[in-house]
Design a protein around this motif. Structure first.
Motif, short mmCIF file in Angstrom:
data_model
loop_
_atom_site.label_atom_id
_atom_site.label_comp_id
_atom_site.label_asym_id
_atom_site.label_seq_id
_atom_site.Cartn_x
_atom_site.Cartn_y
_atom_site.Cartn_z
N TYR A 143 0.94 -1.18 -0.08
CA TYR A 143 -0.02 0.15 -0.14
C TYR A 143 0.90 1.13 0.17
O TYR A 143 1.83 1.32 0.76
CB TYR A 143 -0.98 -0.03 1.26
CG TYR A 143 -1.45 1.30 1.31
CD1 TYR A 143 -2.54 1.76 0.48
CD2 TYR A 143 -1.41 2.14 2.48
CE1 TYR A 143 -3.21 2.89 0.65
CE2 TYR A 143 -1.96 3.62 2.63
CZ TYR A 143 -2.85 3.86 1.62
OH TYR A 143 -3.46 4.90 1.92
N ASP B 24 1.54 4.54 1.09
CA ASP B 24 1.10 5.29 1.96
C ASP B 24 1.49 6.89 1.85
O ASP B 24 2.92 7.20 1.41
CB ASP B 24 1.84 4.93 3.21
CG ASP B 24 1.02 5.73 4.57
OD1 ASP B 24 1.03 6.82 4.69
OD2 ASP B 24 0.50 4.80 5.59
N HIS B 25 0.85 7.95 1.62
CA HIS B 25 1.12 9.25 1.20
C HIS B 25 0.16 10.15 1.59
O HIS B 25 -1.11 9.89 2.14
CB HIS B 25 1.00 9.18 -0.30
CG HIS B 25 -0.39 9.38 -0.79
ND1 HIS B 25 -0.78 10.28 -1.25
CD2 HIS B 25 -1.28 8.08 -0.92
CE1 HIS B 25 -2.19 9.88 -1.75
NE2 HIS B 25 -2.52 8.74 -1.51
N HIS C 245 5.30 8.32 1.96
CA HIS C 245 5.69 7.98 3.12
C HIS C 245 6.91 7.21 2.86
O HIS C 245 6.67 5.89 2.30
CB HIS C 245 4.88 7.31 4.11
CG HIS C 245 5.39 7.34 5.61
ND1 HIS C 245 6.59 6.69 5.99
CD2 HIS C 245 5.13 7.92 6.77
CE1 HIS C 245 6.77 6.67 7.08
NE2 HIS C 245 5.75 7.65 7.72
N THR D 128 7.04 2.86 2.69
CA THR D 128 6.35 2.37 1.42
C THR D 128 7.67 1.77 0.79
O THR D 128 7.53 0.67 0.18
CB THR D 128 5.85 3.51 0.50
OG1 THR D 128 4.55 3.95 1.40
CG2 THR D 128 5.14 2.72 -0.67
N PHE E 39 -7.29 11.24 2.73
CA PHE E 39 -7.44 9.94 3.37
C PHE E 39 -8.74 9.89 3.97
O PHE E 39 -9.07 10.87 4.87
CB PHE E 39 -6.61 9.47 4.37
CG PHE E 39 -6.92 8.29 4.92
CD1 PHE E 39 -6.73 7.13 4.17
CD2 PHE E 39 -7.24 8.14 6.17
CE1 PHE E 39 -7.24 5.93 4.80
CE2 PHE E 39 -7.62 7.02 6.95
CZ PHE E 39 -7.75 5.90 6.14
N TYR F 18 -11.14 4.87 0.79
CA TYR F 18 -9.98 3.98 0.48
C TYR F 18 -10.04 2.54 0.86
O TYR F 18 -9.49 1.65 0.16
CB TYR F 18 -8.73 4.55 1.41
CG TYR F 18 -8.06 5.81 0.95
CD1 TYR F 18 -8.70 6.91 0.50
CD2 TYR F 18 -6.55 5.78 1.06
CE1 TYR F 18 -8.03 8.03 0.06
CE2 TYR F 18 -5.93 6.89 0.37
CZ TYR F 18 -6.63 8.08 -0.11
OH TYR F 18 -5.94 8.90 -0.54
N VAL G 141 1.46 -3.01 4.65
CA VAL G 141 0.80 -1.63 4.76
C VAL G 141 1.69 -1.20 5.88
O VAL G 141 2.13 -1.98 6.82
CB VAL G 141 -0.59 -2.07 5.40
CG1 VAL G 141 -1.06 -0.68 5.39
CG2 VAL G 141 -1.70 -2.60 4.26
N THR H 66 1.53 3.24 10.06
CA THR H 66 1.24 4.49 10.27
C THR H 66 -0.06 4.90 10.67
O THR H 66 -0.74 3.68 10.72
CB THR H 66 1.57 5.53 8.86
OG1 THR H 66 0.64 5.02 7.90
CG2 THR H 66 3.17 5.13 7.97
N ILE I 111 -2.48 6.16 9.17
CA ILE I 111 -3.39 5.69 7.98
C ILE I 111 -3.19 4.28 7.74
O ILE I 111 -4.30 3.59 7.90
CB ILE I 111 -2.97 6.52 6.73
CG1 ILE I 111 -3.35 7.98 6.81
CG2 ILE I 111 -3.54 5.65 5.67
CD1 ILE I 111 -2.98 8.50 5.43
N GLY I 112 -2.13 3.58 7.70
CA GLY I 112 -2.10 2.21 7.71
C GLY I 112 -2.93 1.45 8.73
O GLY I 112 -3.50 0.31 8.57
N THR J 288 1.04 -5.31 9.04
CA THR J 288 1.69 -3.92 8.96
C THR J 288 2.99 -3.98 9.61
O THR J 288 3.17 -4.73 10.15
CB THR J 288 0.81 -3.13 9.85
OG1 THR J 288 0.72 -3.25 11.32
CG2 THR J 288 -0.86 -3.22 9.42
#
Ligand code: FAD
Length: 413
Positions: free
Chosen positions: A77, A79-80, A86, A89, A142, A147, A165, A168, A170-171, A227
């Motif tokens: 994934y 992540d941004h 990020h 990733t 996000f 998502y 993932v 973070t 978000i993750g 993760t």
């Protein structure tokens, strides 16, 4: 897995009261003559074993064998925030490539966002086979529902065997929702990942307060989700050449429905993050008073590094929680880490053992920290550290200078 079934015809006030009493998680609710099990249930089955006979039953779920052959590829994934990727990733792409090589899988990226095609191209410098971009205005910020919908579309379309993932903010929010949607497993905060020949992902992470390293597999479900925190895996080098391709995916916009409306984005002022530091001096419980923290501050300053601490110092209120290293703190991977009077508990070392060089100072020659240290001094920090500071100052031509960036300079004992 399985589920608990209540045989309602056997329930009366007395039976309900007994079950409520024996459940350690308060998972029974009895209202208007109806007994129910709530989300507090941990499936300990104490109600089946010790409750009134036959009232609660455990029903084994039939295990449906998955067709491993139908699930191929390792996906990462992306992540941004607004197309700024990020770095976790890139670390995960490196790990995905390593795993993919073992089972001859392709490496994919899943990238939901808005106007992110340019930054998607950057990923092709790291050996990804295919980047699946979902480029929609609805995905600009996000929001969990759109998502998760993108993930669902991607999984249905590609059937990846593994999805990595970044752990973070978000993750950590996205991965569990996706796992629940596909009724599959998710292992959070993995520290080691491997893959078996049969494509089962071996997910390793500390468990039970760091006292064991648990090896977790998900043999009956696909995809397998994990993760991983930032700075756990090594980032691959950026290649000048690009390889792989970008595929722009389309989806019905209807599926981006969300109960969340982003009204305004306010950027937080950039925070100092110890995970980014190349040199870190870490204070341990050997520090006797808050004033003596200046030992760590000054050593960090003369080395142009940062300072951090173990959990007891955070609990004492001597350092901020964001400076705690370890299982319940930050993970760091600096070039050099110097530990001052730290025993080397697994919960601490879990967050720093990948540092390039570990230099430990401890008066106990048997301290566990020496097992992972590349260099060490057996001695009292109150004697060793001031000398170290003086020597570094002399080498760097800083003799006589005082350092007050973090706090007042060291008061000598
Ligand atoms: C679920 C869980 C999560 C945890 N998460 C974390 C975490 O994220 N981070 C973390 O740090 N801890 C964490 N802990 C706590 C962890 O188990 C240890 O208690 C902690 O790391 C110990 O910190 P320390 O090494 O500073 O102190 P101690 O273990 O007390 O060690 C002090 C060391 O200093 C040495 N010493 C004493 N005086 C001197 C001196 N004058 N000069 C030189 N050496 C001296 C001693 O020999 C000793 O080795 C967690 C615990 C649990 C249960």
């Amino acid at each position: 897995m399985g589920k608990l079934k209540i045989n309602h015809e056997k329930v009366n006030d007395e039976v309900a009261e007994r079950l409520i009493k024996i459940c350690p998680f308060n998972a029974f609710e009895y209202q208007s003559g109806r007994l129910d099990i709530n989300a507090g249930c941990k499936m300990c089955k104490i109600c089946v074993k010790k409750g009134p006979k036959g009232v609660v039953e455990f029903i084994e779920e039939e295990i449906v064998k998955i067709d491993r052959e139908a699930w191929k590829g390792i996906a990462v994934y992306v992540d941004h925030a607004g197309g700024a990727i990020h770095p976790v990733t890139i670390e995960l792409i490196g790990k995905a490539r390593e795993l993919a090589k073992k089972v001859n899988f392709p490496v994919y990226c899943i990238y939901p966002g808005y106007q992110v095609l340019d930054s998607a191209e950057e990923l092709l410098h790291y050996g990804v086979d295919e980047v699946f971009v979902y480029d929609y205005r609805e995905l600009e910020h996000f929001r969990i529902e759109p998502y998760a919908a993108v993930f669902e579309d991607f999984i249905d379309r590609i059937k990846p065997s593994v999805i990595l993932v970044g752990a973070t903010a978000i993750g950590r929010s996205l991965a569990p929702r996706v796992a629940a949607r596909f009724k599959t497993g998710l292992t959070a905060d993995c520290t080691v990942l491997d893959i078996k020949e049969n494509t089962d992902l071996v997910q390793i992470r500390p468990a039970f307060g760091g006292n064991i390293m648990a090896k977790i597999i998900t043999p009956n479900c696909r995809p397998q989700l994990a993760t991983v925190r930032y700075k756990i895996m090594a980032a691959p080098r950026r290649s000048k050449k690009i390889s792989g391709k970008i595929t722009v995916c389309s989806m019905e916009v209807d599926r981006f429905r969300s109960g969340i409306e982003v009204i305004k984005i306010t950027r937080k002022p950039p925070e100092e993050n110890i995970s980014e530091s190349e040199i870190i001096v870490v204070a341990g419980r050997a520090i006797k008073t808050q004033k003596d923290m200046s030992l760590a501050y000054e050593l960090a300053e003369v080395l142009e590094g940062n300072f951090a601490g173990t959990r007891p110092l955070v609990e004492a209120g001597w350092i901020e929680a964001k400076r705690q290293i370890g299982l319940s703190g930050r993970t760091v991977k600096p070039k050099l880490i110097i530990t001052l009077g730290i025993s080397g508990a697994v919960q601490f070392t879990a967050g720093m053992k990948s540092a390039d060089y570990i230099f430990a100072i401890n008066k106990d020659p048997n301290a566990a920290i020496f097992k992972i240290a590349h260099f060490g001094i057996i001695g009292d920090i109150y004697e060793v550290v001031p000398k170290l500071i003086e020597n570094i100052k002399a080498i760097k031509g800083m003799a006589g200078r005082t350092f007050t960036k973090y706090a007042a300079p060291v008061s000598r004992h």
